[in-house]
Design a protein around this motif. Sequence first.
Motif, mmCIF file in Angstrom:
data_model
loop_
_atom_site.group_PDB
_atom_site.id
_atom_site.type_symbol
_atom_site.label_atom_id
_atom_site.label_comp_id
_atom_site.label_asym_id
_atom_site.label_seq_id
_atom_site.Cartn_x
_atom_site.Cartn_y
_atom_site.Cartn_z
ATOM 1 N N UNK A 86 7.092 -1.601 -4.406
ATOM 2 C CA UNK A 86 8.295 -2.579 -4.695
ATOM 3 C C UNK A 86 8.905 -2.769 -3.615
ATOM 4 N N UNK A 87 9.675 -3.799 -3.071
ATOM 5 C CA UNK A 87 11.094 -3.568 -2.172
ATOM 6 C C UNK A 87 11.823 -2.643 -2.415
ATOM 7 N N UNK A 88 12.291 -2.487 -4.291
ATOM 8 C CA UNK A 88 13.409 -1.916 -4.546
ATOM 9 C C UNK A 88 13.214 -0.396 -4.451
ATOM 10 N N UNK A 89 11.765 0.303 -4.427
ATOM 11 C CA UNK A 89 11.485 1.168 -4.450
ATOM 12 C C UNK A 89 11.061 1.788 -2.918
ATOM 13 N N UNK A 90 10.898 0.534 -2.207
ATOM 14 C CA UNK A 90 10.598 1.005 -0.490
ATOM 15 C C UNK A 90 12.225 1.010 0.251
ATOM 16 N N UNK A 91 13.464 0.403 -0.487
ATOM 17 C CA UNK A 91 15.290 0.391 -0.155
ATOM 18 C C UNK A 91 15.282 1.582 -0.090
ATOM 19 N N UNK A 92 15.059 2.307 -1.461
ATOM 20 C CA UNK A 92 15.932 3.330 -2.007
ATOM 21 C C UNK A 92 14.677 4.321 -0.517
ATOM 22 N N UNK A 93 13.794 4.551 0.073
ATOM 23 C CA UNK A 93 14.018 5.119 1.265
ATOM 24 C C UNK A 93 14.048 4.672 2.382
ATOM 25 N N UNK A 94 15.408 4.105 2.566
ATOM 26 C CA UNK A 94 15.604 3.587 3.474
ATOM 27 C C UNK A 94 17.031 4.161 3.892
ATOM 28 N N UNK A 95 18.130 4.531 2.583
ATOM 29 C CA UNK A 95 19.343 4.741 2.793
ATOM 30 C C UNK A 95 19.051 6.165 3.731
ATOM 31 N N UNK A 96 20.283 6.138 4.803
ATOM 32 C CA UNK A 96 20.994 6.906 4.912
ATOM 33 C C UNK A 96 19.294 7.556 6.346
ATOM 34 N N UNK A 97 18.151 6.916 5.891
ATOM 35 C CA UNK A 97 17.074 7.539 6.161
ATOM 36 C C UNK A 97 16.857 6.853 7.924
ATOM 37 N N UNK A 98 17.135 7.837 9.130
ATOM 38 C CA UNK A 98 16.930 7.294 10.578
ATOM 39 C C UNK A 98 15.273 6.944 11.073
ATOM 40 N N UNK A 99 14.997 7.247 10.697
ATOM 41 C CA UNK A 99 12.967 7.788 11.212
ATOM 42 C C UNK A 99 12.445 6.219 10.232
ATOM 43 N N UNK A 100 11.825 5.017 10.540
ATOM 44 C CA UNK A 100 10.986 3.852 9.878
ATOM 45 C C UNK A 100 10.412 4.598 10.399
ATOM 46 N N UNK A 101 8.859 4.449 9.954
ATOM 47 C CA UNK A 101 7.169 4.253 10.267
ATOM 48 C C UNK A 101 6.865 2.549 9.467
ATOM 49 N N UNK A 102 6.186 2.205 10.592
ATOM 50 C CA UNK A 102 5.443 0.965 10.186
ATOM 51 C C UNK A 102 3.816 0.897 10.626
ATOM 52 N N UNK A 103 3.220 0.989 9.778
ATOM 53 C CA UNK A 103 1.535 0.925 9.987
ATOM 54 C C UNK A 103 0.635 -0.668 9.060
ATOM 55 N N UNK A 104 0.209 -1.008 9.998
ATOM 56 C CA UNK A 104 -1.281 -1.836 9.653
ATOM 57 C C UNK A 104 -2.322 -2.208 9.542
ATOM 58 N N UNK A 105 -2.694 -2.351 8.682
ATOM 59 C CA UNK A 105 -4.744 -1.457 8.537
ATOM 60 C C UNK A 105 -5.492 -3.198 9.173
ATOM 61 N N UNK A 117 0.621 -1.090 -0.105
ATOM 62 C CA UNK A 117 0.032 0.097 0.076
ATOM 63 C C UNK A 117 0.860 1.433 -0.443
ATOM 64 N N UNK A 118 2.710 1.323 -0.544
ATOM 65 C CA UNK A 118 3.092 1.894 -0.274
ATOM 66 C C UNK A 118 4.224 1.840 -1.192
ATOM 67 N N UNK A 119 4.900 1.612 -1.079
ATOM 68 C CA UNK A 119 6.247 2.052 -1.809
ATOM 69 C C UNK A 119 6.319 0.771 -2.902
#
Length: 66
Positions: A47-66, A43-45
């Motif tokens: 693809x895993x590849x697109x999501x991975x790109x958001x993690x590089x050097x990002x110190x804040x990770x947000x998780x959510x569940x519906x 429901x977000x990125x």
Amino acid sequence: GASLVGLGSDTMTLLVACPPADLEHARRLAAEHFAVCPDLIDQGAETIEAYAATLVASPRWRFWWD
């Protein structure tokens, strides 16, 4: 090195001390995140590849569940 900085009924936010510095590490981490919270990709990125790109050097990770 992760600290819980936010918690709701369907969300969790972590502040991480050492986010991945490169895409290769971020891809492995993204697969682990997907195993715990598939909404990040489904429901977000999209693809895993697109999501991975958001993690590089990002110190804040947000998780959510519906």
